[in-house]
Design an enzyme around this catalytic site. Structure first.
Site, mmCIF file in Angstrom:
data_model
loop_
_atom_site.group_PDB
_atom_site.id
_atom_site.type_symbol
_atom_site.label_atom_id
_atom_site.label_comp_id
_atom_site.label_asym_id
_atom_site.label_seq_id
_atom_site.Cartn_x
_atom_site.Cartn_y
_atom_site.Cartn_z
ATOM 1 N N TYR A 9 -9.365 0.236 17.869
ATOM 2 C CA TYR A 9 -10.601 -0.469 18.217
ATOM 3 C C TYR A 9 -11.341 0.255 19.336
ATOM 4 O O TYR A 9 -12.555 0.464 19.265
ATOM 5 C CB TYR A 9 -10.267 -1.897 18.642
ATOM 6 C CG TYR A 9 -11.458 -2.729 19.045
ATOM 7 C CD1 TYR A 9 -12.341 -3.222 18.097
ATOM 8 C CD2 TYR A 9 -11.689 -3.035 20.391
ATOM 9 C CE1 TYR A 9 -13.434 -3.997 18.473
ATOM 10 C CE2 TYR A 9 -12.780 -3.811 20.771
ATOM 11 C CZ TYR A 9 -13.651 -4.284 19.808
ATOM 12 O OH TYR A 9 -14.728 -5.050 20.186
ATOM 13 N N LYS A 11 -15.149 1.967 19.575
ATOM 14 C CA LYS A 11 -16.152 1.524 20.535
ATOM 15 C C LYS A 11 -16.591 2.664 21.470
ATOM 16 O O LYS A 11 -17.744 2.708 21.906
ATOM 17 C CB LYS A 11 -15.635 0.330 21.330
ATOM 18 C CG LYS A 11 -15.548 -0.946 20.496
ATOM 19 C CD LYS A 11 -16.891 -1.307 19.873
ATOM 20 C CE LYS A 11 -16.863 -2.614 19.107
ATOM 21 N NZ LYS A 11 -18.196 -2.957 18.556
#
Length: 250
Positions: free
Chosen positions: A163, A167
């Site tokens: 994740y 990002k």
């Protein structure tokens, strides 16, 4: 926000959480909002509730799987054919994985990269193309990022490596896109990255399966940040806005 009344905004991930709150606030401010998500029934419920409440604008519904660039293209083509040029794009759709990279299936890796990175880049491309075609010189692209796009989060028992990688890519994308749109003669397209800490959404329930912490933002807090960035005068560009719940240790 007055200059955006009656103009078109595309909001991805609009069926729940941050995206739904942003879509609601933009419609109430008078924009024609195109909500894009997989769950059509939720989009239709939100559209009906806004209409019943007498919102100044409205919510149009487009069902699409944002992990597919072809679906992203199709959604923007629908906007082009039905409504014309896009003035505002809010990329809010995202997925999270909490397994270590070595434990993820390749399909999981592909899904998180496709949704969190590829779809965002494709949406930005389609948005800028629409703005150029229709002469929308004051367009605004806002990508819902994360504090995980700036800090590698390490929580015992969970891994946010995948994740966080996506990002960080969004952070770089926003900075690079800002340079790219500055090269379009006569256009002043703004690009904003909004990076919230923990937010009370369905994604948070995936992370905190037992008990959601008290120190957490609400979707409305992030939507307020979106509205703030949009409402700044054209001469002001909020390039990065980080918001965290008071006391969050990150």
């Amino acid at each position: 926000m007055e200059r955006f009344v009656g103009r078109v905004a595309v909001v991805t991930g609009a069926s729940s959480g941050i995206g739904a709150n942003v879509a609601k606030d933009l419609a109430e401010a008078g924009m024609v909002v195109v909500g894009v998500a997989r769950r059509k029934d939720r989009l239709e419920d939100l559209s009906a509730s806004l209409s019943a409440a007498g919102a100044k604008g409205r919510l149009e519904v487009v069902q699409a799987d944002l992990s597919s660039v072809e679906e992203v293209r199709r959604a923007f083509q629908w906007v082009e054919d039905t409504l014309g040029g896009v003035s505002v794009v809010i990329n809010s759709a995202g997925v999270v994985a909490t397994d270590m990279i070595q434990d993820l299936d390749l399909s999981q890796i592909q899904s998180i990269v496709s949704t969190n990175v590829t779809a965002v880049m494709a949406s930005c491309k389609e948005a800028v193309s629409s703005m150029k075609k229709h002469g929308i010189k004051d367009g605004h692209i806002i990508n819902i990022n994360s504090v995980a796009g700036h800090v590698v989060v390490n929580i015992p028992g969970m891994s946010f490596s995948a994740y966080t990688a996506t990002k960080y890519a969004v952070t770089a994308m926003c900075k690079g896109l800002r340079f790219d749109v500055q090269r379009i003669p006569g256009f002043k397209i703004r690009v904003t990255s909004i990076s919230p800490g923990d937010v009370h959404t369905e994604m948070a329930h995936v992370i905190y399966s037992s008990e959601t912490p008290e120190c957490i933002l609400q979707s409305a807090d992030v939507s307020n940040a979106v509205m703030f960035a949009l409402s700044c005068p054209p001469s002001v560009e909020i390039t990065e806005l980080t918001i965290q719940p008071t006391g969050e240790m990150c």
